[in-house]
Design a protein around this motif. Sequence first.
Motif, short mmCIF file in Angstrom:
data_model
loop_
_atom_site.label_atom_id
_atom_site.label_comp_id
_atom_site.label_asym_id
_atom_site.label_seq_id
_atom_site.Cartn_x
_atom_site.Cartn_y
_atom_site.Cartn_z
N LEU A 109 0.83 -1.20 0.00
CA LEU A 109 0.00 0.00 0.00
C LEU A 109 0.87 1.26 0.00
O LEU A 109 1.98 1.25 0.51
N THR A 110 0.35 2.33 -0.57
CA THR A 110 0.97 3.64 -0.39
C THR A 110 0.51 4.17 0.97
O THR A 110 -0.69 4.17 1.28
N LYS A 111 1.46 4.63 1.78
CA LYS A 111 1.16 5.05 3.15
C LYS A 111 1.73 6.45 3.37
O LYS A 111 2.93 6.67 3.24
N LEU A 112 0.86 7.40 3.72
CA LEU A 112 1.26 8.78 3.91
C LEU A 112 0.74 9.29 5.25
O LEU A 112 -0.33 8.87 5.71
N PRO A 113 1.47 10.21 5.92
CA PRO A 113 1.01 10.73 7.21
C PRO A 113 -0.35 11.43 7.07
O PRO A 113 -0.57 12.18 6.13
N PHE A 114 -1.23 11.16 8.01
CA PHE A 114 -2.55 11.80 8.02
C PHE A 114 -2.53 12.94 9.02
O PHE A 114 -2.33 12.73 10.22
N GLY A 115 -2.75 14.16 8.52
CA GLY A 115 -2.76 15.34 9.37
C GLY A 115 -1.40 16.01 9.43
O GLY A 115 -0.36 15.41 9.13
N ASN A 116 -1.40 17.28 9.79
CA ASN A 116 -0.17 18.05 9.91
C ASN A 116 -0.28 18.96 11.14
O ASN A 116 -0.98 19.97 11.09
N PRO A 117 0.33 18.57 12.27
CA PRO A 117 1.17 17.39 12.45
C PRO A 117 0.37 16.09 12.38
O PRO A 117 -0.86 16.12 12.51
N GLN A 118 1.09 14.99 12.18
CA GLN A 118 0.42 13.71 12.02
C GLN A 118 -0.43 13.38 13.24
O GLN A 118 0.02 13.49 14.39
N VAL A 119 -1.67 13.00 12.98
CA VAL A 119 -2.62 12.68 14.05
C VAL A 119 -2.25 11.33 14.68
O VAL A 119 -1.86 10.39 13.98
N THR A 120 -2.38 11.24 15.99
CA THR A 120 -2.16 9.98 16.71
C THR A 120 -3.39 9.65 17.54
O THR A 120 -4.21 10.52 17.85
N ARG A 121 -3.52 8.38 17.86
CA ARG A 121 -4.57 7.98 18.80
C ARG A 121 -3.94 7.10 19.87
O ARG A 121 -2.88 6.48 19.66
N GLN A 122 -4.59 7.00 21.02
CA GLN A 122 -4.06 6.23 22.13
C GLN A 122 -5.02 5.10 22.51
O GLN A 122 -6.24 5.27 22.49
N ILE A 123 -4.41 3.96 22.83
CA ILE A 123 -5.13 2.80 23.36
C ILE A 123 -4.54 2.50 24.73
O ILE A 123 -3.32 2.59 24.92
N GLY A 124 -5.39 2.14 25.68
CA GLY A 124 -4.86 1.87 27.01
C GLY A 124 -5.71 0.88 27.78
O GLY A 124 -6.69 0.32 27.26
N ILE A 125 -5.33 0.67 29.02
CA ILE A 125 -6.03 -0.24 29.93
C ILE A 125 -6.76 0.58 30.97
O ILE A 125 -6.17 1.44 31.63
N VAL A 126 -8.06 0.30 31.13
CA VAL A 126 -8.83 0.92 32.20
C VAL A 126 -8.98 -0.11 33.32
O VAL A 126 -9.23 -1.29 33.06
N GLU A 127 -8.78 0.34 34.55
CA GLU A 127 -8.83 -0.55 35.71
C GLU A 127 -9.32 0.25 36.91
O GLU A 127 -9.35 1.49 36.89
N ARG A 128 -9.70 -0.43 37.97
CA ARG A 128 -10.05 0.26 39.20
C ARG A 128 -8.78 0.77 39.87
O ARG A 128 -7.75 0.09 39.87
N ILE A 129 -8.86 1.97 40.46
CA ILE A 129 -7.69 2.55 41.12
C ILE A 129 -7.22 1.66 42.26
O ILE A 129 -6.02 1.45 42.46
N VAL A 130 -8.17 1.12 42.99
CA VAL A 130 -7.84 0.15 44.05
C VAL A 130 -8.29 -1.23 43.54
O VAL A 130 -9.49 -1.50 43.44
N SER A 131 -7.32 -2.06 43.20
CA SER A 131 -7.64 -3.35 42.60
C SER A 131 -6.75 -4.45 43.15
O SER A 131 -5.53 -4.27 43.25
N PRO A 132 -7.32 -5.60 43.52
CA PRO A 132 -6.50 -6.72 43.98
C PRO A 132 -5.67 -7.34 42.85
O PRO A 132 -4.76 -8.13 43.11
N ARG A 133 -5.96 -6.98 41.60
CA ARG A 133 -5.24 -7.54 40.45
C ARG A 133 -4.26 -6.53 39.86
O ARG A 133 -3.81 -6.67 38.73
N ALA A 134 -3.90 -5.51 40.65
CA ALA A 134 -3.07 -4.42 40.14
C ALA A 134 -1.73 -4.91 39.60
O ALA A 134 -1.26 -4.44 38.54
#
Length: 299
Positions: free
Chosen positions: A248-273
Amino acid sequence: MDTRQLKTLVAIATHGTFTKAAEIVNLTPSAVSQQIQALEVELNITLFERSSRPPKLTSQGLQVLEMAQEMLRLEDDTKANLRGDKLAGTLMLGSVRSSALNLLPRAIVQMRNQYPDLKTNLRVSLSSTLIADVASGRLDAAVVAEHVGIPPALRWSPFLREPLWLIAPEDTKSTDPADLLATCPFIRFRSAVPLANLIDTEISRMGIATNDVAEIDTIGSIVTCVRQGMGVSVVPHVALQEPDHQRLTKLPFGNPQVTRQIGIVERIVSPRAEIIARIHTVLAELCAPHGVSRIEDVS
């Protein structure tokens, strides 16, 4: 209730028949039937519709199944805690249905290899549902995109900050993303997720009126359509990891290039921390060079 009966119930629900469940729990089929009948008598309900083949759980049976799974998980976790083993038991994980889901099975396998006493149970759903399930304790943690609706009792820790790319067929001559968006057929990512809104917002900011030829709700299908020459589109970096995607042809999207974030949501107090922190580290390493290290709360 005897936990052996609950394990038998879960085995039937998982494997579909009393006979197969009997093999899993090392009982005869008649002993399995006797356990289920005893449980039905104790609870004074009917767990299975026996007129169907194979037997199907009744609505009350489904409720008991959910309760049984939770009780058996609690039993595993209690035994692990009493042994002082914080990396054992069952980790209840959720994930959005996105290209980021490709990373999670690899992380789960790596965790399983490192910690053989750790079990994982994965559920795929929408961000809002997953966040509510983490808050209520039905899930230990969930993989979601950056989200505005995180309750104060939860925290969200990114493990991936990835760029977005404009993708076009391999033989595309232009190297100007704005020109391609304005002149080529456009395949729009149409979904009720933050990524779709992020893409639409940037296109609007650029002042471009796209020539939409399709609206598709899965990133993988969009990549396939672009590779076949149907048009251009915008996708996250993690969606372009297969060898075929190099054509594929791949070019930066946006100027500056746009980014997105993926993360983990958890309870602040968790026995599985501790377990959640380990799986965050594994995910961040798998996302290199776009992985994000976990920032611990020192307050």
